[in-house]
Structures are given as structure tokens and as C-alpha cells.
Design a protein around this motif. Sequence first.
Motif, short mmCIF file in Angstrom:
data_model
loop_
_atom_site.label_atom_id
_atom_site.label_comp_id
_atom_site.label_asym_id
_atom_site.label_seq_id
_atom_site.Cartn_x
_atom_site.Cartn_y
_atom_site.Cartn_z
N ASP A 117 3.47 -13.15 8.10
CA ASP A 117 4.02 -14.25 8.90
C ASP A 117 3.31 -15.57 8.58
OD1 ASP A 117 5.78 -12.55 10.17
OD2 ASP A 117 4.54 -12.29 11.97
N ILE A 118 1.99 -15.52 8.46
CA ILE A 118 1.22 -16.73 8.17
C ILE A 118 1.56 -17.25 6.78
CG2 ILE A 118 -1.11 -17.64 7.76
CD1 ILE A 118 -2.07 -15.59 9.91
N LEU A 119 1.62 -16.36 5.82
CA LEU A 119 1.97 -16.77 4.45
C LEU A 119 3.36 -17.40 4.43
CD1 LEU A 119 0.65 -13.65 2.48
CD2 LEU A 119 -0.39 -15.93 2.55
N ASP A 120 4.28 -16.83 5.20
CA ASP A 120 5.64 -17.37 5.26
C ASP A 120 5.64 -18.76 5.91
OD1 ASP A 120 8.59 -17.04 5.01
OD2 ASP A 120 8.49 -17.13 7.20
N ASP A 121 4.83 -18.93 6.96
CA ASP A 121 4.75 -20.23 7.64
C ASP A 121 4.34 -21.34 6.67
OD1 ASP A 121 5.47 -19.13 10.05
OD2 ASP A 121 3.42 -18.94 10.80
N TYR A 122 3.46 -21.00 5.72
CA TYR A 122 2.96 -21.99 4.77
C TYR A 122 3.68 -21.93 3.42
CZ TYR A 122 -0.94 -23.02 7.91
OH TYR A 122 -1.70 -23.41 8.99
N ASN A 123 4.69 -21.08 3.35
CA ASN A 123 5.44 -20.91 2.09
C ASN A 123 4.51 -20.59 0.93
OD1 ASN A 123 7.79 -20.78 0.52
ND2 ASN A 123 7.64 -22.93 -0.06
N VAL A 124 3.58 -19.68 1.17
CA VAL A 124 2.59 -19.28 0.17
C VAL A 124 2.84 -17.82 -0.21
CG1 VAL A 124 0.13 -18.69 -0.11
CG2 VAL A 124 0.80 -20.91 0.81
N LYS A 125 2.73 -17.55 -1.51
CA LYS A 125 2.87 -16.18 -2.02
C LYS A 125 1.49 -15.65 -2.41
CE LYS A 125 7.26 -16.78 -1.55
NZ LYS A 125 7.92 -16.27 -0.32
N ALA A 126 1.26 -14.37 -2.15
CA ALA A 126 -0.03 -13.76 -2.42
C ALA A 126 0.17 -12.43 -3.15
CB ALA A 126 -0.79 -13.55 -1.11
N THR A 127 -0.92 -11.71 -3.31
CA THR A 127 -0.88 -10.41 -3.99
C THR A 127 -1.52 -9.37 -3.08
OG1 THR A 127 -1.06 -11.48 -6.15
CG2 THR A 127 -1.62 -9.14 -6.04
N PHE A 128 -0.84 -8.23 -2.93
CA PHE A 128 -1.33 -7.15 -2.09
C PHE A 128 -1.61 -5.92 -2.95
CE2 PHE A 128 0.77 -9.99 0.75
CZ PHE A 128 0.17 -9.85 1.99
N PHE A 129 -2.88 -5.52 -3.03
CA PHE A 129 -3.25 -4.29 -3.71
C PHE A 129 -3.31 -3.20 -2.64
CE2 PHE A 129 -4.95 -7.45 -6.72
CZ PHE A 129 -4.39 -6.97 -7.89
N VAL A 130 -2.28 -2.37 -2.62
CA VAL A 130 -2.09 -1.45 -1.50
C VAL A 130 -2.58 -0.04 -1.82
CG1 VAL A 130 -0.12 -2.77 -0.66
CG2 VAL A 130 0.26 -0.85 -2.24
N CYS A 131 -2.82 0.71 -0.75
CA CYS A 131 -3.20 2.12 -0.84
C CYS A 131 -2.06 2.98 -0.30
CB CYS A 131 -4.47 2.36 -0.04
SG CYS A 131 -5.91 1.46 -0.64
N GLY A 132 -2.26 4.28 -0.33
CA GLY A 132 -1.24 5.19 0.17
C GLY A 132 -1.34 5.33 1.68
N LYS A 133 -0.30 4.96 2.40
CA LYS A 133 -0.28 5.04 3.86
C LYS A 133 0.97 5.79 4.33
CE LYS A 133 -4.00 2.50 4.26
NZ LYS A 133 -4.05 1.17 4.86
N ASP A 134 0.95 6.20 5.56
CA ASP A 134 2.05 6.92 6.17
C ASP A 134 3.30 6.04 6.15
OD1 ASP A 134 3.88 8.21 7.82
OD2 ASP A 134 2.38 8.80 9.30
N LEU A 135 4.35 6.51 5.48
CA LEU A 135 5.56 5.69 5.34
C LEU A 135 6.29 5.51 6.67
CD1 LEU A 135 7.01 6.91 1.92
CD2 LEU A 135 5.77 4.79 2.43
N GLU A 136 6.13 6.45 7.59
CA GLU A 136 6.76 6.28 8.90
C GLU A 136 6.16 5.11 9.64
OE1 GLU A 136 6.90 9.76 11.28
OE2 GLU A 136 8.00 10.96 9.80
N LEU A 137 4.87 4.86 9.39
CA LEU A 137 4.19 3.75 10.06
C LEU A 137 4.29 2.45 9.27
CD1 LEU A 137 0.90 5.48 11.30
CD2 LEU A 137 2.86 4.80 12.70
N TYR A 138 4.20 2.55 7.92
CA TYR A 138 4.03 1.35 7.11
C TYR A 138 5.06 1.18 5.99
CZ TYR A 138 -0.47 1.14 9.48
OH TYR A 138 -1.46 1.09 10.43
N GLY A 139 6.08 2.01 5.99
CA GLY A 139 7.10 1.89 4.95
C GLY A 139 7.73 0.52 4.91
N GLU A 140 8.00 -0.06 6.06
CA GLU A 140 8.63 -1.38 6.13
C GLU A 140 7.70 -2.47 5.61
OE1 GLU A 140 11.82 -2.05 6.72
OE2 GLU A 140 11.98 0.14 6.74
N GLN A 141 6.40 -2.29 5.79
CA GLN A 141 5.45 -3.30 5.32
C GLN A 141 5.40 -3.33 3.79
OE1 GLN A 141 4.82 -1.44 8.12
NE2 GLN A 141 5.10 -3.28 9.38
N TYR A 142 5.44 -2.15 3.14
CA TYR A 142 5.52 -2.13 1.68
C TYR A 142 6.74 -2.93 1.22
CZ TYR A 142 2.20 1.85 1.40
OH TYR A 142 1.10 2.67 1.46
N LYS A 143 7.87 -2.67 1.86
CA LYS A 143 9.12 -3.33 1.48
C LYS A 143 9.05 -4.83 1.76
CE LYS A 143 11.90 0.77 2.54
NZ LYS A 143 12.91 1.34 3.47
#
Length: 304
Positions: A117-143
Motif C-alpha cells: 500500500d505504501i509503495l503504491d501511494d508513492y508510485n514506487v516499485k521494489a523487489t521482494f525476495f520471498v520464501c515458501g509460505k502457506d498459500l491459503e494465508l499468503y497466496g494473494e500476497q505473492y500475486k
Amino acid sequence: MESSFEGLERQRAKRRRVARMKKFIVTTVLVFMLLTISVMSFLLFEVFSLQRQLDSLAKQVYVTTDVENESEMVDDSILDDVYQVDNVDNIAEEGDIPMVYLTFDDGPSSNTDEILDILDDYNVKATFFVCGKDLELYGEQYKRIVDEGHTIGMHSYSHNFGEIYASEDAFAQDYNKIHNLILETTGVDTKYYRFPGGSSNKVSTTSMSTFINYLNNQGVVYYDWNVASGDATSSAFTTEQLIDNVMKDVVKYKTSVVLLHDASNKNATVEALPGLIESLQEQGAMILPITDETTVIQHVNVVQ
């Protein structure tokens, strides 16, 4: 009856006593001032010395609550067949526009949406180095990371140092799990990787060249960092300190890859993000996501 001569002598003696007392007081004050200045100078020297040590450690040490095997420390021999990368060509020169890459490790987490949300407010793009998480909890965040134009990279599946770095086979299995999770969840065949602990970590009991060569064979580029916010360490930094930690270093480089964390216990990072973005923009920096055009920042590489 006292003679005028005796009275004069008493006055002279009194003046001498007063003069000695004044001299004693002045000498005492001067000695105290000199001692105070000496002590303060020594303490300032020690503070600057400690700060330099902390700055160095902040760039090299990666401490996180996800590490289960922090005790498996090894000596420098584990890096015998890799070399320390010299990024002298990346030193900033007058007139350079700073290229800054904000990178978030360890997510997704309960803080991911707020970071996005903060990145969107400032129109800034970043990089996320992600780990394996429960898709039921965090599937939407990956997307959401991908859908909103940010770069998604791999930071291992388990983030368990003992498992990931046990052998090349173990590393390959973990790599395939996180690569496939990202591909199947977001459709992105990502070619960016960040080693847990960085390529210069001293936790791995297997030579890092083994894993570097594996990534090279997969056509994957690994990114370390040259600017650390300090939010990876066990020390508790305020939001202002996190911003200062970044800003004092980004001016040194043409390309700055900033280490930040997306984890449920990194609220200070989230709180610092708006101020950090504003400070970078005031500095005239370009804040970008990692792409194939980004200057590669690595701590070590395989000796050729």
C-alpha cells in the motif's frame, strides 16, 4: 599600637594569600577543563570507532528469527574458492543520479499488504525476495507483488540454513520448491535469487561456490546488498535510525541495493518506509525494481 609598617606588611601578606588562592583556583579549573576535554575526546573517538564497527557488521551480519542453526558458525575456509567482489566501479561520482533498489526479504507476511500500500501511494516499485509460505494465508500476497509491477525473487523455500546449505542436492530441492511455488502462483519464471544470509554468510558448512555454480547453471542471478537498513539485526532501531542507516550509505554508490525485511515482527520497517522513500526522492534518487538491466551487487563470486 601597630605601626604603619606592620599594617602594610599584613596587607601585603593578605594580597599574597589571595593571589595564591586565585592561582590555585585558576590552575584547578584549567586542569579540570583539560581532563574533561581529554575524556570527551577519548569517548568521541571510541563512539566513532564503535559506529564504524557497527556499520561494518550491519552490512555483513544477517540475524533473523527464522534462523534455526545460528550456532553452526564456521571459519573463513568455507569461502576459500570464492572471492570478495570489489565494487570499486560502483563508487558514486559528482553528478551521478543514485539508483536505489529497495529489496524486501523473508515475505510474504502480515505486513506485506501495508508495505505494498505504501509503495503504491508513492508510485514506487521494489523487489521482494520471498520464501515458501502457506498459500491459503499468503497466496494473494505473492500475486499482488507481481500484479502491482514489483519484481519477485527467490529467498529459499524454508529459510532453514541447516537444511538449505547441507549439500548441493538439498539446495537444489529447496530451490526447485520456491521456484515452482512462485511460477505456479504468479506465472513468473523468476531468475533472481538472494541467499539466506547473503553469499558471504559464514553459517553454511558447504562452500558457497557449490550453490553459486548451481545458480549459474540455472541461469539465475543472485543479488546481495551494499546498503543495510539494520532491520535484520537483533538490535532495535527506531524508524529514524533505519532511515539514517540507509541514507548515509546510498550517497556512496551509483547503484544501491538496500536490505529491508518483510516479516511480521518488522513493524519499524513498515513505519520507516514512507520517510525513507521521501528522503530518497528529496536526494534525487531513482527508486527502481531489480531487472536484467540492474547492476549486479554481490559480496562474493566463484574464483575463475
